[in-house]
Design a protein around this motif. Structure first.
Motif, PDB file in Angstrom:
ATOM      1  N   GLY A   4      31.123  33.480  50.718  1.00  0.00           N
ATOM      2  CA  GLY A   4      32.577  33.420  50.604  1.00  0.00           C
ATOM      3  C   GLY A   4      33.113  34.494  49.663  1.00  0.00           C
ATOM      4  N   ASP A  24      36.396  42.746  46.663  1.00  0.00           N
ATOM      5  CA  ASP A  24      35.553  41.557  46.687  1.00  0.00           C
ATOM      6  C   ASP A  24      34.108  41.995  46.929  1.00  0.00           C
ATOM      7  OD1 ASP A  24      34.574  38.964  47.162  1.00  0.00           O
ATOM      8  OD2 ASP A  24      35.331  38.899  49.211  1.00  0.00           O
ATOM      9  N   LYS A  31      31.025  40.621  48.941  1.00  0.00           N
ATOM     10  CA  LYS A  31      30.747  39.570  49.922  1.00  0.00           C
ATOM     11  C   LYS A  31      29.283  39.160  49.991  1.00  0.00           C
ATOM     12  CE  LYS A  31      34.571  38.652  52.419  1.00  0.00           C
ATOM     13  NZ  LYS A  31      35.371  39.668  53.054  1.00  0.00           N
ATOM     14  N   GLY A  66      42.983  35.122  48.910  1.00  0.00           N
ATOM     15  CA  GLY A  66      41.527  35.241  48.972  1.00  0.00           C
ATOM     16  C   GLY A  66      40.868  34.638  47.747  1.00  0.00           C
ATOM     17  N   ASP A  67      39.638  34.236  47.930  1.00  0.00           N
ATOM     18  CA  ASP A  67      38.846  33.671  46.844  1.00  0.00           C
ATOM     19  C   ASP A  67      37.526  34.446  46.820  1.00  0.00           C
ATOM     20  OD1 ASP A  67      37.447  32.097  45.086  1.00  0.00           O
ATOM     21  OD2 ASP A  67      38.024  30.200  46.011  1.00  0.00           O
ATOM     22  N   PRO A  68      37.212  35.210  45.811  1.00  0.00           N
ATOM     23  CA  PRO A  68      37.698  35.188  44.423  1.00  0.00           C
ATOM     24  C   PRO A  68      38.749  36.245  44.046  1.00  0.00           C
ATOM     25  CG  PRO A  68      35.666  36.419  44.483  1.00  0.00           C
ATOM     26  CD  PRO A  68      35.972  36.024  45.909  1.00  0.00           C
ATOM     27  N   GLU A  69      39.330  36.989  44.997  1.00  0.00           N
ATOM     28  CA  GLU A  69      40.275  38.044  44.612  1.00  0.00           C
ATOM     29  C   GLU A  69      41.489  37.492  43.848  1.00  0.00           C
ATOM     30  OE1 GLU A  69      38.917  37.601  47.606  1.00  0.00           O
ATOM     31  OE2 GLU A  69      38.907  39.451  48.794  1.00  0.00           O
TER      32      GLU A  69
HETATM   33  N1  GLY Z   1      37.157  36.711  49.460  1.00  0.00           N
HETATM   34  C1  GLY Z   1      37.378  36.697  50.849  1.00  0.00           C
HETATM   35  C2  GLY Z   1      38.048  35.511  51.351  1.00  0.00           C
HETATM   36  O1  GLY Z   1      38.689  34.780  50.631  1.00  0.00           O
HETATM   37  O2  GLY Z   1      37.974  35.293  52.551  1.00  0.00           O
END
Ligand code: GLY
Ligand code: AMP
Length: 426
Positions: free
Chosen positions: A222, A208, A210, A285-288
């Protein structure tokens, strides 16, 4: 089967997209969803994403077979408990188990009991304790809000005053606590591990981005983009993290009488002294998720239902595409500060002309005339795949080039160093 997905972001759009592609899934309902999700699934209103009773009513109305809870806020608030008490199979931990994300201090206790490698940290309730810990642990200072903060609760800085100011702001909250942690050097990895409370099954690792700006400049967000898989990672990384981190943590949670059912998101740094857990999250996780699910070939609905019903041992391993995936987040003007909203979003149809590329919606809404407008900080997550990272990047950025959103910004260097073979482990 029929599946209800709770949430409104690009992560949930990615989950819905994969569920719709699973032949055993007949229908997907999202609450509240978003305009992009609405193109492929039915959306039901959910004004308060922590409202368990409202989610239960939607699950009953649609007679769903599985509920998937996307974001951390409803999990920490106990939505999974309400739905399970109502008789539904739920992918997502109880409020007690979601404390792995809801409290960094709790996560540290569990890691300590499970002998999980992590950074040295001090829990502080006064500013004097904070400054003593900063002196003890040295620079760069890592100052963390103990509770949920939408990815923005952590300040990493050489600037003592900035660190102290962040700590003071966190402590000023009702019951505020601060964790001061040693700085962990080395590339970061996000690994999602599914758990049915007993068994664990890892997905493919991702990375990711950050910080808001290219070359990791500016404040944390995020997440501004991601890619998967990680060709540079050590060969046994995933197996190692399952045996040293995921399984011991799931075992410890079960031993405590609060089994963890859902996805344990392990955020870690690969330091010169080996992997160190930076944080646990209790959800995808977002955007993973956008890049991990772009490559997953095992049908997602059956998999999440197996996790929700204690049957993850039916899976040996998951099937993956050989392709590489990249996602680039298109953010609104002023994000990660208070984002400007209400700007027209255009050009999405043109993305379809870019091979493999597609757009997942996050902060979008329809205005009174039915036009697509921005409604949050991270507006879209543009995804593409390719034979290698270079090709996936080219396609993702070609697609981003078609998006029209006034004042928007995105990082230009997502997966760039990895595509050049420049990421190394200390
Ligand atoms: N991409 C990190 C999270 O979702 O916290
Ligand atoms: P967290 O919310 O704990 O994931 O932290 C957000 C981001 O802050 C992480 O992804 C890292 O980039 C950074 N960070 C957190 N803890 C540390 C640490 N101990 N050392 C270095 N960077 C950190």
């Amino acid at each position: 089967m029929k599946v209800l997905v709770i949430g409104a972001g690009a992560r949930e759009h990615a989950i819905v997209r994969s569920l719709v592609a699973d032949p055993s899934v007949d229908a997907v309902v999202a609450a509240p969803g978003n305009p992009g999700i609405g193109l492929v699934a039915r959306c039901e209103p959910l004004d308060d994403v922590t409202d368990g009773a409202a989610a239960l009513a939607i699950a009953r109305h649609h007679e769903v077979d599985l509920v998937v809870i996307g974001p951390e806020v409803p999990l920490v608030a106990g939505m999974a408990d309400v739905l399970r008490d109502g008789g539904f199979d739920v992918f997502g931990p109880s409020a007690d188990a979601a404390r792995l994300e809801g409290s960094k201090a709790f996560a540290k206790q569990v890691m300590s009991a499970a002998e999980v490698p992590t950074g040295l940290a001090h829990l502080c309730t006064t500013l004097d304790e904070v400054t003593d810990s900063m002196d003890a642990l040295g620079t760069p200072y890592v100052i963390k809000d103990d509770g949920l903060a939408a990815g923005k609760g952590v300040v990493v800085t050489e600037d003592r005053e900035a660190g102290v100011a962040h700590a003071a702001a966190c402590l000023a909250k009702d019951g505020g606590q601060v964790v001061v942690e040693e700085f962990l050097d080395g590339p970061e990895v996000s690994l999602f591990v599914l758990s049915d409370g007993v068994n664990v099954l890892p997905l493919s690792p991702a990375q990711d981005f950050k910080r808001v700006g290219d070359d990791d400049a500016g404040p944390n967000t995020g997440g501004m983009g991601a890619y998967s898989p990680l060709d540079w990672a050590p060969a046994h990384l995933t197996d190692d993290l399952v045996s040293r981190v995921a399984q011991p943590t799931v075992d410890e949670m079960r031993r405590r009488g609060t089994p963890f059912v859902g996805v344990l998101f392990i955020g870690l740094a690969l330091t010169s002294r080996g992997p160190r857990v930076i944080e646990f999250n209790a959800r995808f996780g977002d955007p993973e998720t956008q890049v991990v699910l772009a490559r997953l070939r095992t049908p997602l609905g059956q998999l999440l239902r197996a996790a929700a019903t204690g049957r993850l041992d039916e899976y040996d391993a998951l099937r993956w595409s050989d392709e590489h995936a990249v996602t680039v987040v298109v953010a609104a003007h002023n994000y990660p500060g208070t984002p400007r909203t209400g700007d027209r979003v255009d050009g999405l149809d043109d993305v379809e002309g870019v091979p493999t590329a597609y757009v997942l919606h996050a902060g979008t809404a329809l205005d009174a005339e039915g036009a697509l407008v921005s409604s949050g900080g991270r507006v879209l997550s543009v995804v593409a795949t390719g034979a290698d990272l270079r090709e996936a990047r080219e396609r993702a950025y070609a697609a981003v080039g078609h998006v029209e959103l006034e004042g928007s910004h995105h990082r230009g260097d997502i997966a760039l160093r990895a595509s050049r073979g420049e990421v190394t482990v200390g």
